[in-house]
Design a protein around this motif. Structure first.
Motif, mmCIF file in Angstrom:
data_model
loop_
_atom_site.group_PDB
_atom_site.id
_atom_site.type_symbol
_atom_site.label_atom_id
_atom_site.label_comp_id
_atom_site.label_asym_id
_atom_site.label_seq_id
_atom_site.Cartn_x
_atom_site.Cartn_y
_atom_site.Cartn_z
ATOM 1 N N LEU A 94 -55.547 41.922 -30.196
ATOM 2 C CA LEU A 94 -56.755 41.196 -29.808
ATOM 3 C C LEU A 94 -57.460 41.892 -28.651
ATOM 4 O O LEU A 94 -58.682 42.102 -28.675
ATOM 5 C CB LEU A 94 -56.403 39.760 -29.424
ATOM 6 C CG LEU A 94 -57.548 38.895 -28.883
ATOM 7 C CD1 LEU A 94 -58.647 38.724 -29.932
ATOM 8 C CD2 LEU A 94 -57.010 37.534 -28.434
ATOM 9 N N LEU A 95 -56.700 42.257 -27.625
ATOM 10 C CA LEU A 95 -57.298 42.934 -26.472
ATOM 11 C C LEU A 95 -57.860 44.298 -26.855
ATOM 12 O O LEU A 95 -58.933 44.685 -26.382
ATOM 13 C CB LEU A 95 -56.262 43.090 -25.356
ATOM 14 C CG LEU A 95 -55.905 41.812 -24.605
ATOM 15 C CD1 LEU A 95 -54.791 42.077 -23.601
ATOM 16 C CD2 LEU A 95 -57.134 41.259 -23.880
ATOM 17 N N ALA A 96 -57.151 45.015 -27.708
ATOM 18 C CA ALA A 96 -57.651 46.314 -28.146
ATOM 19 C C ALA A 96 -58.939 46.152 -28.948
ATOM 20 O O ALA A 96 -59.889 46.930 -28.796
ATOM 21 C CB ALA A 96 -56.592 47.033 -28.983
ATOM 22 N N SER A 97 -59.004 45.116 -29.778
ATOM 23 C CA SER A 97 -60.201 44.874 -30.585
ATOM 24 C C SER A 97 -61.421 44.638 -29.705
ATOM 25 O O SER A 97 -62.454 45.299 -29.874
ATOM 26 C CB SER A 97 -59.973 43.675 -31.515
ATOM 27 O OG SER A 97 -61.174 43.304 -32.160
ATOM 28 N N VAL A 98 -61.324 43.700 -28.766
ATOM 29 C CA VAL A 98 -62.505 43.389 -27.942
ATOM 30 C C VAL A 98 -62.809 44.519 -26.967
ATOM 31 O O VAL A 98 -63.984 44.776 -26.653
ATOM 32 C CB VAL A 98 -62.336 42.052 -27.190
ATOM 33 C CG1 VAL A 98 -62.206 40.898 -28.168
ATOM 34 C CG2 VAL A 98 -61.163 42.077 -26.233
ATOM 35 N N SER A 99 -61.778 45.217 -26.496
ATOM 36 C CA SER A 99 -62.010 46.317 -25.558
ATOM 37 C C SER A 99 -62.768 47.456 -26.231
ATOM 38 O O SER A 99 -63.741 47.989 -25.674
ATOM 39 C CB SER A 99 -60.675 46.831 -24.996
ATOM 40 O OG SER A 99 -60.023 45.825 -24.249
ATOM 41 N N PHE A 100 -62.332 47.837 -27.432
ATOM 42 C CA PHE A 100 -63.027 48.914 -28.134
ATOM 43 C C PHE A 100 -64.384 48.454 -28.655
ATOM 44 O O PHE A 100 -65.287 49.286 -28.832
ATOM 45 C CB PHE A 100 -62.157 49.474 -29.257
ATOM 46 C CG PHE A 100 -61.095 50.408 -28.767
ATOM 47 C CD1 PHE A 100 -61.440 51.614 -28.176
ATOM 48 C CD2 PHE A 100 -59.755 50.078 -28.866
ATOM 49 C CE1 PHE A 100 -60.469 52.483 -27.696
ATOM 50 C CE2 PHE A 100 -58.771 50.934 -28.391
ATOM 51 C CZ PHE A 100 -59.125 52.135 -27.800
ATOM 52 N N ALA A 101 -64.555 47.154 -28.907
ATOM 53 C CA ALA A 101 -65.881 46.643 -29.273
ATOM 54 C C ALA A 101 -66.856 46.871 -28.124
ATOM 55 O O ALA A 101 -67.989 47.338 -28.327
ATOM 56 C CB ALA A 101 -65.791 45.153 -29.608
ATOM 57 N N LEU A 102 -66.421 46.558 -26.909
ATOM 58 C CA LEU A 102 -67.290 46.741 -25.746
ATOM 59 C C LEU A 102 -67.526 48.222 -25.456
ATOM 60 O O LEU A 102 -68.651 48.626 -25.116
ATOM 61 C CB LEU A 102 -66.676 46.046 -24.527
ATOM 62 C CG LEU A 102 -66.611 44.511 -24.618
ATOM 63 C CD1 LEU A 102 -65.793 43.947 -23.462
ATOM 64 C CD2 LEU A 102 -68.013 43.915 -24.602
ATOM 65 N N LEU A 103 -66.489 49.035 -25.593
ATOM 66 C CA LEU A 103 -66.653 50.476 -25.372
ATOM 67 C C LEU A 103 -67.577 51.086 -26.419
ATOM 68 O O LEU A 103 -68.409 51.957 -26.108
ATOM 69 C CB LEU A 103 -65.285 51.164 -25.412
ATOM 70 C CG LEU A 103 -64.372 50.897 -24.209
ATOM 71 C CD1 LEU A 103 -62.975 51.438 -24.462
ATOM 72 C CD2 LEU A 103 -64.960 51.523 -22.940
#
Length: 249
Positions: free
Chosen positions: A171-180
């Motif tokens: 979940l954290l990787a998903s939203v983090s890479f979405a923002l990046l």
């Protein structure tokens, strides 16, 4: 940047309809994964058996109105405000993740299906998408680094991961890479945009296809268990000590 449809940049390097098909496939993965989890763990049989046993032991049969009241209290206390957590920090971190995830998913679906490639997307949708992703990131990283039980109480290293961490990590990787992905797209860097979008898809896919092995399905089980516990308290079939029953209420 914050008022632009975050998926406009994807149209430059993906086929038309790619995101719509992807979202549908992820929804099907969640449904299939949850059903597989129910069958594999025999959760449905457990709930049915538990319900039969408790109804047999009930001393105060509940009518439709009473059941509706129990459902409303469960929704207000256990679902909407995460009342199961006595630790207020854990409660707040889960609230941030839950409501942020709902915003993130709902706005993604609306923008992908209602405004595909449309620069006239209502500004409120991208703003809520960013807000949802940031809420998930704040609540999730707070939980991951400072509130996980195995780290806080068992003294294990922060970076020691077990299968139970699959959901929070993906979940954290998903939203983090979405923002990046959005940051590099706004900066006008096509190679980095493709790279971060690919990583965003990778971890988002992992999030949704790993339902049978992660805690994703707990979002469906926990409300059902909370409702069942409250019904047992109301109809007199609960085998918990009186002090524990008062604490749950």
């Amino acid at each position: 940047m914050f008022t632009d449809n975050p998926f406009l940049a994807v149209a430059a390097f993906t086929p038309p309809g790619f995101l719509q098909v992807y979202v549908v496939l992820m929804a099907l993965a969640v449904v299939a994964g949850t059903l597989f989890d129910v069958v594999h763990k025999r959760s449905g049989e457990f709930f049915a058996r538990q319900r039969k046993q408790t109804r047999t032991a009930a001393t105060r049969p509940l009518g439709g109105g009473a059941m509706a009241g129990v459902a409303l209290r469960t929704l207000a206390h256990d679902v909407a405000t995460f009342g199961e957590f006595c630790n207020q920090k854990r409660r707040l971190s889960h609230a941030l993740m839950f409501y942020g995830f709902v915003l993130y998913i709902v706005t993604t679906v609306v923008m992908v299906f209602a405004y595909p490639g449309d620069p006239q997307t209502p500004a409120v949708l991208p703003i809520l998408w960013y807000l949802g992703a940031l809420m998930v990131a704040v609540g999730g990283y707070w939980f991951f680094f400072f509130l996980r039980v195995n780290v806080i109480h068992d003294g294990q290293p922060t970076w020691r991961l077990v299968r139970a961490d699959l959901f929070i990590v993906s979940l954290l990787a998903s939203v983090s890479f979405a923002l990046l992905f959005r940051l590099v797209a706004a900066a006008g860097n096509p190679p980095a945009t493709r790279l971060f979008f690919a990583l965003y898809l990778l971890f988002t896919t992992l999030l949704f296809v790993s339902v049978p092995w992660s805690k994703f399905a707990h979002m469906f089980y926990k409300p059902a268990m909370a409702f069942e516990r409250r019904v047992q308290q109301e109809d007199g079939s609960s085998d918990l000590p009186a002090a524990a029953r008062r604490h749950q209420i």
